[in-house]
Design a protein around this motif. Structure first.
Motif, mmCIF file in Angstrom:
data_model
loop_
_atom_site.group_PDB
_atom_site.id
_atom_site.type_symbol
_atom_site.label_atom_id
_atom_site.label_comp_id
_atom_site.label_asym_id
_atom_site.label_seq_id
_atom_site.Cartn_x
_atom_site.Cartn_y
_atom_site.Cartn_z
ATOM 1 N N ASN A 112 -1.131 1.488 -8.269
ATOM 2 C CA ASN A 112 -0.096 0.457 -8.488
ATOM 3 C C ASN A 112 1.228 1.048 -8.937
ATOM 4 O O ASN A 112 2.284 0.658 -8.482
ATOM 5 C CB ASN A 112 -0.517 -0.502 -9.605
ATOM 6 N N ASP A 113 1.145 1.959 -9.887
ATOM 7 C CA ASP A 113 2.357 2.439 -10.538
ATOM 8 C C ASP A 113 2.791 3.798 -10.022
ATOM 9 O O ASP A 113 3.773 4.358 -10.496
ATOM 10 C CB ASP A 113 2.119 2.505 -12.047
ATOM 11 N N LEU A 114 2.043 4.306 -9.083
ATOM 12 C CA LEU A 114 2.376 5.623 -8.562
ATOM 13 C C LEU A 114 3.528 5.484 -7.563
ATOM 14 O O LEU A 114 3.515 4.594 -6.713
ATOM 15 C CB LEU A 114 1.138 6.186 -7.861
ATOM 16 N N PRO A 115 4.543 6.327 -7.672
ATOM 17 C CA PRO A 115 5.621 6.230 -6.689
ATOM 18 C C PRO A 115 5.104 6.489 -5.274
ATOM 19 O O PRO A 115 4.081 7.169 -5.095
ATOM 20 C CB PRO A 115 6.610 7.309 -7.123
ATOM 21 N N ALA A 116 5.847 5.944 -4.327
ATOM 22 C CA ALA A 116 5.401 5.995 -2.939
ATOM 23 C C ALA A 116 5.038 7.411 -2.508
ATOM 24 O O ALA A 116 4.002 7.639 -1.882
ATOM 25 C CB ALA A 116 6.498 5.443 -2.038
ATOM 26 N N ALA A 117 5.901 8.316 -2.874
ATOM 27 C CA ALA A 117 5.711 9.678 -2.392
ATOM 28 C C ALA A 117 4.421 10.291 -2.941
ATOM 29 O O ALA A 117 3.816 11.155 -2.315
ATOM 30 C CB ALA A 117 6.897 10.531 -2.788
ATOM 31 N N LEU A 164 8.813 7.750 1.092
ATOM 32 C CA LEU A 164 7.423 8.115 1.344
ATOM 33 C C LEU A 164 7.258 9.616 1.407
ATOM 34 O O LEU A 164 6.220 10.159 1.040
ATOM 35 C CB LEU A 164 6.960 7.505 2.664
ATOM 36 N N ASP A 165 8.308 10.288 1.886
ATOM 37 C CA ASP A 165 8.233 11.737 1.982
ATOM 38 C C ASP A 165 8.465 12.400 0.637
ATOM 39 O O ASP A 165 8.453 13.616 0.533
ATOM 40 C CB ASP A 165 9.277 12.257 2.982
ATOM 41 N N GLY A 166 8.745 11.587 -0.386
ATOM 42 C CA GLY A 166 8.967 12.167 -1.704
ATOM 43 C C GLY A 166 10.289 12.869 -1.813
ATOM 44 O O GLY A 166 10.472 13.772 -2.611
ATOM 45 N N LEU A 222 0.839 -1.196 0.000
ATOM 46 C CA LEU A 222 0.000 0.000 0.000
ATOM 47 C C LEU A 222 0.879 1.253 0.000
ATOM 48 O O LEU A 222 0.611 2.220 -0.710
ATOM 49 C CB LEU A 222 -0.915 -0.018 1.241
ATOM 50 N N ALA A 223 1.991 1.182 0.756
ATOM 51 C CA ALA A 223 2.864 2.345 0.834
ATOM 52 C C ALA A 223 3.610 2.576 -0.476
ATOM 53 O O ALA A 223 4.079 3.672 -0.740
ATOM 54 C CB ALA A 223 3.868 2.148 1.966
ATOM 55 N N GLY A 224 3.719 1.508 -1.278
ATOM 56 C CA GLY A 224 4.481 1.661 -2.510
ATOM 57 C C GLY A 224 5.933 1.303 -2.312
ATOM 58 O O GLY A 224 6.771 1.575 -3.154
ATOM 59 N N LEU A 225 6.267 0.679 -1.183
ATOM 60 C CA LEU A 225 7.642 0.261 -0.950
ATOM 61 C C LEU A 225 7.920 -1.080 -1.611
ATOM 62 O O LEU A 225 9.064 -1.459 -1.798
ATOM 63 C CB LEU A 225 7.927 0.173 0.551
ATOM 64 N N LYS A 239 26.231 -0.123 3.744
ATOM 65 C CA LYS A 239 25.363 -1.244 4.104
ATOM 66 C C LYS A 239 24.877 -1.106 5.537
ATOM 67 O O LYS A 239 23.830 -1.646 5.903
ATOM 68 C CB LYS A 239 26.134 -2.553 3.957
ATOM 69 N N ALA A 240 25.680 -0.435 6.352
ATOM 70 C CA ALA A 240 25.338 -0.335 7.759
ATOM 71 C C ALA A 240 24.236 0.688 8.009
ATOM 72 O O ALA A 240 23.697 0.763 9.099
ATOM 73 C CB ALA A 240 26.581 0.022 8.567
ATOM 74 N N ILE A 241 23.894 1.490 6.991
ATOM 75 C CA ILE A 241 22.821 2.471 7.185
ATOM 76 C C ILE A 241 21.484 1.756 7.064
ATOM 77 O O ILE A 241 21.252 1.010 6.117
ATOM 78 C CB ILE A 241 22.917 3.586 6.126
ATOM 79 N N SER A 242 20.594 2.017 8.020
ATOM 80 C CA SER A 242 19.306 1.323 8.021
ATOM 81 C C SER A 242 18.490 1.696 6.786
ATOM 82 O O SER A 242 18.370 2.869 6.427
ATOM 83 C CB SER A 242 18.556 1.708 9.289
ATOM 84 N N THR A 243 17.936 0.681 6.123
ATOM 85 C CA THR A 243 17.167 0.952 4.913
ATOM 86 C C THR A 243 15.840 1.616 5.238
ATOM 87 O O THR A 243 15.246 2.265 4.386
ATOM 88 C CB THR A 243 16.887 -0.345 4.147
#
Lengths: 355, 420, 486, 416
Positions: free
Chosen positions: A69-74, C380-382, A50-53, C368-372
């Motif tokens: 579906n195809d929209l980026p998460a942000a 998510l914040d764009g 749902l988050a797009g991750l 690699k040690a940086i948390s994903t």
């Protein structure tokens, strides 16, 4: 109107593991939906889809009636609280809160003054005013948790996603945060999807719960419905503590038989027949002195006001929650005779799951 | 601050403890030993090394009481390694050095003692007569004789007769003038073959031109005379060869020219005797002619003659034996062996006679060319001439100076180097 | 008499014989005594001959039982020939009181009228008796006259370079060891007294490393620093004297300082910048888990680190030749290492080539040690990729980048091999000036080993040392002030 | 703001998305190409190339907006036409060589992408705002499908370019090593001969050098770790007087240029009786490698949680036991990485090995290789063969340890 729909959503990972199996789920506007299930059941994957991750393998997800579906998460306009909080360790609380706003694409960016206003608003809401200049590592667990929530809220998301946000907190704090979360939801009314494996959180927070197992949706109902009318044996056993007693056997002519154990089905189940599982919640099974099925006591767990009797009924393990009134004696002489009790399983709330 | 205080305290403590050392000097007990350590600079597993080993083996057989330890040292590091080892008291008895090394090693003294032994007291005049006098002179510095010459090396004009035949150009002759050389080189223009391939940005290849135009680079006292008449013309010519006439490649490394010549893409090259073996392996037909003569001055182009020989360390505990070994390694038999097996030009008069009438015309030719060479003065800093000349060439070709200025600058700098 | 002796100095000594030869008949003459204090030279003794009746074309021979013919001096027309000073001659002989003539081949000759000949007898075996005889031989080799045989003996007096006495250093090393142990024990005691019980064993742990480090480097560095205050020079090693700050003055006044300093700075900064940016770029790209052939790429990209530097640098040197691979590919004949600017660019790029893999490796480890989770949150914040890199990746790499870039700075600043093997500091565009690609350490090498000026080179070294130490302190302070991640 | 409009804002057709990155790369690449043309002495082509770089920069600046239907579209078309003419001119001027193909690929691909963007139906649909929901959905789905491919393609382009740069010298060495004779130049793979390998492997010297190098490198790895591990642990865990200064001191000693202190270093080694021994080099290299090893290991130890140690302490372990039983086993990958660093230091070092160990049976590979260089000129073929042989074990070591290298580095990395 922000509703979320999963239509036949399917996720198969590269290694062939099916994370989410043909999920159909509608989440109404303003609803607080809890995705509940044991670890590995696909609830987190659902949230990440749902988050797009994660990318869908098949099916569709709609937010607001728009296929995303195809929209980026942000672009989906969501806020998410991670289990590990994922706070930026090198930024202060206020920087953490404002980061998303500051970094938004030019077209969406709000002015600095507005950012500051929103940050202070959120900080006030979450009582973080005093911590704004601190770094995450200087905060307590609860505070970090609130910063994470604040960071998700500050962008005024259409849907708020939370991935086991309380699992890193101690029991007391968890209780408080649970109430706070519920209150927050009631104030804001943001559609919220909340992932947890803790049924207490699910029961207390949710408008509706979606119980998942093995990537499949088991039941989608209000907490009460799910509790009282579980859709299947899995839901029945998963919800409630101690877990529902399930006895595998055959129902025939109004009678249930499982090996040596045999008793009359309660009235509302008289019609069922064929093999299946007979379920009785421990709190509804009764000790019926003198008239019930004889059962051997294995162990008695004393919980103070009540006790859990672990019984052996003709080779079937059955647990019964026994409330006692204060005057009763410690050894349960009133019900126990010679290490045995008699119980009544044919109660009105009993369930039968065919198959 | 406290750290600094602790450090200073510690230093004082260390110093105080060192002060407890007994002050008398130990008595030197090392007497003459029968072990000789020899540092040679032949490349590993090469034919030259094998010839050398054969010679050492023969010495061992003749002197069973002596044991000879052979150590290979990278040629390019000879000077640094020898100076370091000498200062550390670990110098070998005998070391193979080039004359250019000697101008660096020869000036070093430790506590007033030079690093290498003056060989004159160790040798009888008759032993020295064996060597071509010029090669002995080439190993002398500040009058001392620092090494016995074992071999000499020189450059000469090599050409590919097949290319000359194919393009109907008459091949080089010993009596050519520089004009003939340039004419022949130009004749190859537009054939896809370079007429003459030499690294003209490298002073070593410019020097022959200089000597043809203006004679010696150094006067009898060993002082530079770069601003003498003629040199500027020579420098202009070498500049023109590259930029105006396009007759030579502009490289400052011989490898490029060498590759071209050995692949039949260049008709002529000015090359050292040491690379003959590579051309033989490359399977091309090679002939040799003397470097040409300047038509007006009548002077022949003279390349640099380089000598390699054996020096005895002044640290050696058995100098008579070391000198004996040096004499052996420069002896006629050893030199003849090296001449025949590795095409090394000798310094021993009798072997030179052999070489001059050698069945290999290339060897005979190079030996003849060796009579038309020049040597650098053996002075401290002489090896800087390459740097100085390269700088002059670089200044000229980058347009920062005209030939006269470049050369007078070079001369001033060279004098400064000598005075330093 | 006096001129004669002075010109001989300690060089010649007379032992014994005088032979007079005339007209084919030989008769012995008196023997001169020699003074022992003159007997300083090794394997050399003197002989004096009286001669008469020489003819041109003949020669005078001295024979010994060790060598057979020891000396043969031709009798020639000496008109126009020079007399070479005895100390300059290969063969120190005096005819009639003056150095003998030398011919064009630098060989000693005497004229027909020569009456006396005094020769230093070189090359005699020390410590043994030698029988010596003089003779006159004609052009056919026939003996015309012969002296009586006399016996000579040489003593050994060897001017030998004695190996340096290592015992002071032994004591120094011992003192270092003992005082270090004392120091560490004292510090330990002090720490315990301060109540720092946790560190009780700390000095035991760091002890071996510190002892090894100090033991090996304390003396050399102290020596180097001391050297910078002396006039140490190859021509008089072991006899250098203290001259204060003169060397530093010379360095600061030297015309090459600005050029070398500037290029060193540019070289270091550009290299560190390239190491870090290219290393980061490649690490970022390789960090993508799903990239096809990721391991293959990574293995290949690590090659410059795995292949010994001197090999790859020599390979580049070959490839950058006018006939080299680079020019073949470009279809050009550029002399990359021959022109100042292109040489500077080339050495820098080759060194970047050498250094990027180490940086890439270290950074991809740190990355690699940086948390994903953080990147997902940013997604998510764009937050754009660039901003994610700038605001999340980079700050979180800082704890790794600070020490790495510092080390890279120090290594590059003192990177001798690349430049030395590629260009040796050249091309040179000014007389007596450092070359276009000389950095401080290569110039120090030249000053020390080409010019033999150890004191000056040491002063340069001390300056490099001070520059680097102060830079490091400054850099560490600065970054610690801004650094806030634990 | 509804999600509908939001998704409009987020939708840019694939052509334009990818064009941006391609044009960025093309501008940078053409600056490089112009420099290369200057090296080739083709000033005319260099001018054209730089003009092309400018055009690409202009397009990068104009294109996304211009393509969305502004009047500037006409200008863009003109510019594209101009760039086509220039590239055509460049293509015709170039000879047919690897370089020309590569360079022109860098010119043509951006132009083709611009053309594709200009004429793509998706772009024209997009320019015609507003988009229908179907168009939007299709476009988004297409981006989703294509963009990862494009990104992957970009990564591969970058990595392949880097790999070629990295491999060039290796290929060159390999070619020289299999070319007969000791000459440079000639095309890659134009002749084949194993004579140099026979020379190197057939002689005894190479094996002696290899043996010494292995002894010294393995010894350095071991001894270096013995020194570095305990001190790094102390630096990580204990707070003691002089901790910071000691850490700093370890790098300070590396700052003194080596040339001038060679003689005193030699004397120290002589005093300790370590000349002409492997042990001498092992000790010297261990000290050289110490700073980096300690800094790295400290980073790793810092990352091991203290709780583990506390638990072990409760279980009755002494400090030494905690270190040996808990910390060390946990940091095996880190120790392996540090070990490789020490190994490489020892394997590659030249100057100290040259000066300290003159005896031929103590030569290490770097010194051995240097001794292959004869008085005049260079035995390129033998040198190249030996170089490859020297590199192979190290490369194998790297391939074997790569996983633990990355793992080790990621668990702690170098930290100050």
């Amino acid at each position: 109107m922000v509703d979320v729909r999963f239509i036949n959503a399917h996720k198969e990972f590269d290694d062939g593991y099916v994370g989410v199996d043909r999920l159909n789920l509608d989440i109404a506007d303003g609803e607080f939906l809890v995705l509940l299930g044991p670890s590995g059941c696909g609830k987190s994957t659902t949230l990440r889809l749902l988050a797009g991750l994660e990318d869908l393998s098949d099916g569709e997800i709609q937010i607001d009636g728009v296929r995303v579906n195809d929209l980026p998460a942000a672009a989906r306009g969501l806020g998410m609280v991670f289990q590990s909080y994922a706070l930026y360790p090198h930024m202060t609380v206020s920087e953490n809160l404002s980061f998303g706003l500051r970094m938004a694409p030019k077209a969406d960016r709000v002015e600095a003054a507005e950012i500051a206003r929103r940050v202070s608003e959120i900080a006030e809401l979450l009582t973080l005013e005093k911590e704004l200049e601190k770094k995450p590592r200087e905060l307590s667990g609860g505070q970090r948790q609130r910063v994470a929530i604040g960071r998700a809220l500050v962008r005024r998301p259409k849907v708020l996603l939370m991935d086991e946000p309380l699992s890193n907190l101690d029991a007391k704090l968890r209780n408080r945060m649970r109430r706070d979360l519920r209150r927050l939801h009631e104030q804001h009314g943001t559609t919220t999807v909340y992932v947890t494996h803790d049924q207490v959180e699910a029961m207390t927070l949710a408008d509706r719960v979606a119980i998942m197992s093995d990537g499949k949706l088991q039941q989608h109902a209000t907490p009460n419905d799910a509790y009282h009318h579980p859709a299947n044996a899995f839901v029945a056993s998963f919800l409630g503590t101690p877990a529902t007693n399930l006895i595998e056997g055959v129902a025939k002519d109004g009678r249930f038989t499982a090996g040596d154990l045999s008793f009359d089905l309660p009235d509302h189940l008289k019609h069922v027949s064929g093999p299946g599982q007979y379920g009785v919640r421990p709190e509804y099974a009764q000790i019926a002195k003198g008239s019930g099925i004889p059962a051997k006591i294995d162990i008695v767990e004393n919980l103070g006001g009540e006790a859990v009797f672990n019984l052996d009924v003709f080779g079937h393990a059955v647990r019964i929650l026994y409330h006692r009134s204060g005057a009763e004696q410690r050894n349960y002489h009133d019900v126990v005779a010679d290490g045995h009790v008699e119980i009544d399983l044919a109660v009105p709330s009993a369930m039968f799951f065919e198959g | 601050m406290r750290t600094v205080a602790v450090l200073i305290l510690w230093c004082i403590l260390t110093w105080a403890l060192t002060g407890c050392a007994p002050s008398e000097k130990p008595v030197s007990t090392d007497d003459a030993t029968n072990t000789l350590e020899v540092w040679h600079t032949y490349s590993a597993d090469s034919l030259e090394e094998e010839v050398f080993e054969t010679s050492i083996e023969a010495f061992r057989r003749q002197n069973p009481d002596m044991s000879v330890e052979v150590v290979r040292v990278p040629f390019s590091q000879t000077v640094m390694q020898f100076i370091t080892a000498s200062q550390g008291g670990e110098a070998p008895d005998l070391i193979r050095v080039a004359d250019s090394h000697l101008t660096q090693i020869g000036v070093v003294t430790v506590s007033g003692v030079p690093l290498v032994e003056d060989l004159r007291p160790h040798l009888t005049p008759q032993q020295l007569r064996r060597f071509q006098p010029l090669t002995i002179e080439g190993m002398r510095m500040d009058n001392a004789l620092l090494a016995l010459p074992a071999s000499q090396g020189t450059m000469s004009l090599l050409y590919n007769p097949d290319l000359f035949a194919a393009h109907q150009v008459s091949p080089p002759r010993d009596d050519w003038t520089i004009d003939d050389l340039l004419a022949a080189a130009s004749a190859f223009e537009e054939t896809g073959v370079d007429g003459l391939s030499i690294p003209l940005r490298w002073s070593l290849w410019v020097m022959p031109f200089l000597t043809a135009y203006g004679g010696d680079l150094f006067d009898a006292q060993g002082d530079p005379r770069f601003s003498a008449t003629g040199f500027a013309d020579a420098l202009s010519l070498s500049y023109a060869l590259e930029f105006d006439l396009g007759l030579v490649s502009s490289a400052n490394q011989i490898d490029a020219s060498k590759s071209k010549f050995s692949r039949g893409q260049a008709a002529m090259i000015i090359e050292g005797v040491w690379n003959l073996e590579d051309y033989r392996q490359a399977g091309i037909n090679v002939r040799q002619a003397l470097l040409p003569v300047h038509p007006d001055t009548g002077l022949r182009m003279r390349p640099l003659n380089t000598l390699i020989g054996w020096s005895v360390s002044s640290q050696s505990t058995n100098k008579p034996a070391s000198v004996d070994l040096a004499l052996w390694l420069t002896g006629a038999d050893t030199q003849r062996d090296a001449l025949n097996r590795t095409l090394t030009l000798p310094t021993d008069i009798s072997v030179i006679e052999d070489a001059e009438s050698h069945e290999n015309p290339l060897i005979a030719g190079f030996m003849a060319q060796a009579n038309h060479t020049f040597a650098l003065p053996m002075r401290r800093g002489t090896q800087q001439i390459f740097l100085v000349m390269d700088t002059a060439i670089e200044l000229l070709s980058s347009g920062k100076a005209d030939p006269e200025t470049a050369l007078s600058g070079a001369e001033t700098e060279m004098r400064a180097v000598f005075e330093r | 008499m006096s001129r004669f002796w002075i010109s001989l100095r300690s060089f010649i000594l007379i032992v014994s014989l005088l032979a007079v030869l005339s007209g084919g008949a030989a008769y012995a003459q008196s023997v001169e005594a020699s003074s022992a204090e003159d007997l300083t030279d090794y394997r050399r003794t003197g002989l004096e001959l009286s001669l008469s009746g020489l003819q041109e074309g003949w020669s005078v021979e001295i024979r010994t039982d060790q060598h057979g013919v020891h000396t043969r001096i031709p009798v020639k027309d000496v008109f126009g020939l020079t007399r070479l000073p005895a100390e300059a001659a290969l063969q120190a002989c005096f005819s009639d009181g003056a150095p003998v003539h030398v011919d064009t081949d630098q060989q000693s000759v005497i004229g027909a009228g020569t009456q006396s000949l005094r020769c230093a007898l070189t090359g005699l075996r020390p410590g043994t008796d030698v029988a010596v005889q003089a003779a006159i031989v004609d052009e056919t080799g026939t003996l015309r006259a012969q002296s009586s045989e006399i016996r000579l003996r040489t003593d050994v007096s060897d001017l030998r370079l004695t190996p340096p006495d290592t015992r002071p250093i032994l004591y120094l090393l011992g003192s270092i060891l003992i005082s270090l142990v004392l120091l560490l024990s004292a510090l330990r005691w002090w720490d315990i007294r301060r109540g720092n019980l946790k560190s009780r064993n700390a000095y035991l742990y760091v002890g071996p490393a510190i002892v090894a480090l100090v033991l090996l480097t304390f003396y050399p560095i102290t020596y180097g620093i001391w050297l910078s205050f002396t006039d140490a020079n190859q021509t008089h090693l072991g006899q250098s004297s203290f001259i204060g700050l003169e060397n530093f003055g010379t360095v600061l006044m030297s015309s090459g300082l600005v050029q070398v300093g500037l290029f060193t700075l540019i070289w270091t900064v550009v290299n560190v910048f390239l190491h870090v940016t290219l290393g980061l770029l490649l690490a970022l790209v390789l960090n993508r888990e799903t990239l096809f052939g990721r391991n293959v790429y990574r293995t290949i990209l690590l090659l410059p680190w795995a292949v010994p530097a001197y090999i790859s640098v020599l390979a580049w040197q070959g490839m950058l030749q006018p006939e080299g691979l680079v020019n073949q590919f470009l279809g050009a004949e550029a002399n990359f290492l021959g022109e100042a600017t292109s040489a500077r660019i080339s050495v820098t790029l080759v060194n970047a080539w050498l250094g990027v893999p180490f940086m890439m490796m270290s950074l991809s480890g740190a990355m690699k040690a940086i948390s994903t989770d953080m990147f997902e949150a940013a997604d998510l914040d764009g937050v754009s990729r660039w901003n994610q890199f700038r605001h999340i990746t980079f700050p979180n790499l800082k704890t790794t980048l600070v020490p790495l870039s510092l080390l890279s700075f120090i290594w590059t600043f003192n990177m001798f091999n690349t430049i030395y093997l590629l260009t040796r500091g050249g091309p040179y565009l000014g007389f007596g000036q450092p070359g276009a690609t000389d950095i401080m350490v290569t110039y120090i090498y030249d000053v020390a080993f080409e010019y033999g000026d150890y004191g000056l080179a040491a002063a340069w070294s001390v300056i490099v040392f001070l520059l680097l130490v102060s830079f490091s302190i400054f850099y560490v302070r600065q970054t610690r002030a801004t650094e806030a991640v634990t | 703001m509804s999600l509908q409009t939001a998704s409009h804002k987020w939708y840019v057709p694939f052509e334009i998305l990818s064009l941006r990155s391609v044009l960025n790369a093309a501008v940078a690449m053409h600056v490089v190409l112009a420099a290369l043309e200057l090296i080739r002495d083709r000033i005319d082509l260099a001018g054209l190339t730089i003009a092309l770089a400018a055009i690409f920069a202009l397009l990068r600046w104009l294109a996304p907006q211009a393509l969305s239907g502004s009047p500037r579209l006409q200008i863009v078309r003109l510019i594209v036409l101009l760039s086509i003419i220039i590239v055509a001119r460049l293509t015709l001027a170039g000879d047919v060589s690897g370089y020309a193909v590569w360079a022109r690929a860098w010119s043509w691909i951006p132009i083709l992408m611009v053309l594709a963007a200009l004429f793509s139906p998706y772009t024209s649909t997009w320019t015609r705002q507003p988009l229908s929901t179907d168009d939007l959905a299709e476009g988004l789905a297409r981006n989703r499908r294509l963009y990862p491919w494009f990104q992957r393609f970009g990564s591969h382009v970058l990595l392949i370019h880097s790999c070629v740069l990295v491999l060039l010298p290796v290929i060159w060495i390999a070619d020289v090593s299999i070319s007969p004779g000791n000459l440079l130049g000639g095309g890659i793979g134009d002749a084949f001969s194993l004579e140099h390998y026979q020379t190197m492997l057939g002689g005894s010297s190479f094996w002696v050098w290899t043996r010494n190098s292995v002894i010294v490198a393995v010894g350095t790895t071991f001894f270096g770790l013995c020194l570095a591990v305990p001190s790094a642990y102390a630096f990580s865990r204990f707070d003691f007087f002089g901790r910071r200064s000691a850490m700093f001191a370890f790098i300070v000693v590396q700052m003194f240029p080596g040339a001038i202190i060679l003689v005193p270093y030699f004397l120290v080694m002589k005093t300790l009786g370590l000349l002409n021994t492997s042990i001498g080099l092992i000790v010297a290299y261990s000290v050289t490698a110490l700073p980096l090893c300690i800094w790295m290991l400290k980073g790793f130890f810092d990352a091991v949680p203290r709780e583990l140690e506390e638990a072990a302490k409760l279980d009755g372990c002494s400090t030494a036991q905690i270190f040996l039983r808990i910390i060390l086993p946990l940091s095996i990958p880190a120790v392996a990485v540090t070990g490789i660093f020490s190994f490489l230091t020892a394997w590659n070092e030249f100057l100290l090995a040259l000066v300290f160990n003159t005896s031929n049976d103590q030569f290490t590979l770097p010194v051995g290789l240097a001794s292959l260089i004869p008085t005049d000129g260079q035995r390129w073929g033998d040198f190249a063969a030996a170089s490859l042989l020297v590199s192979i074990p190290v490369v194998i070591l790297f391939i074997l340890f790569q996983r633990s290298l990355i793992q080790g580095l990621s668990s702690g990395a170098v930290k100050g």
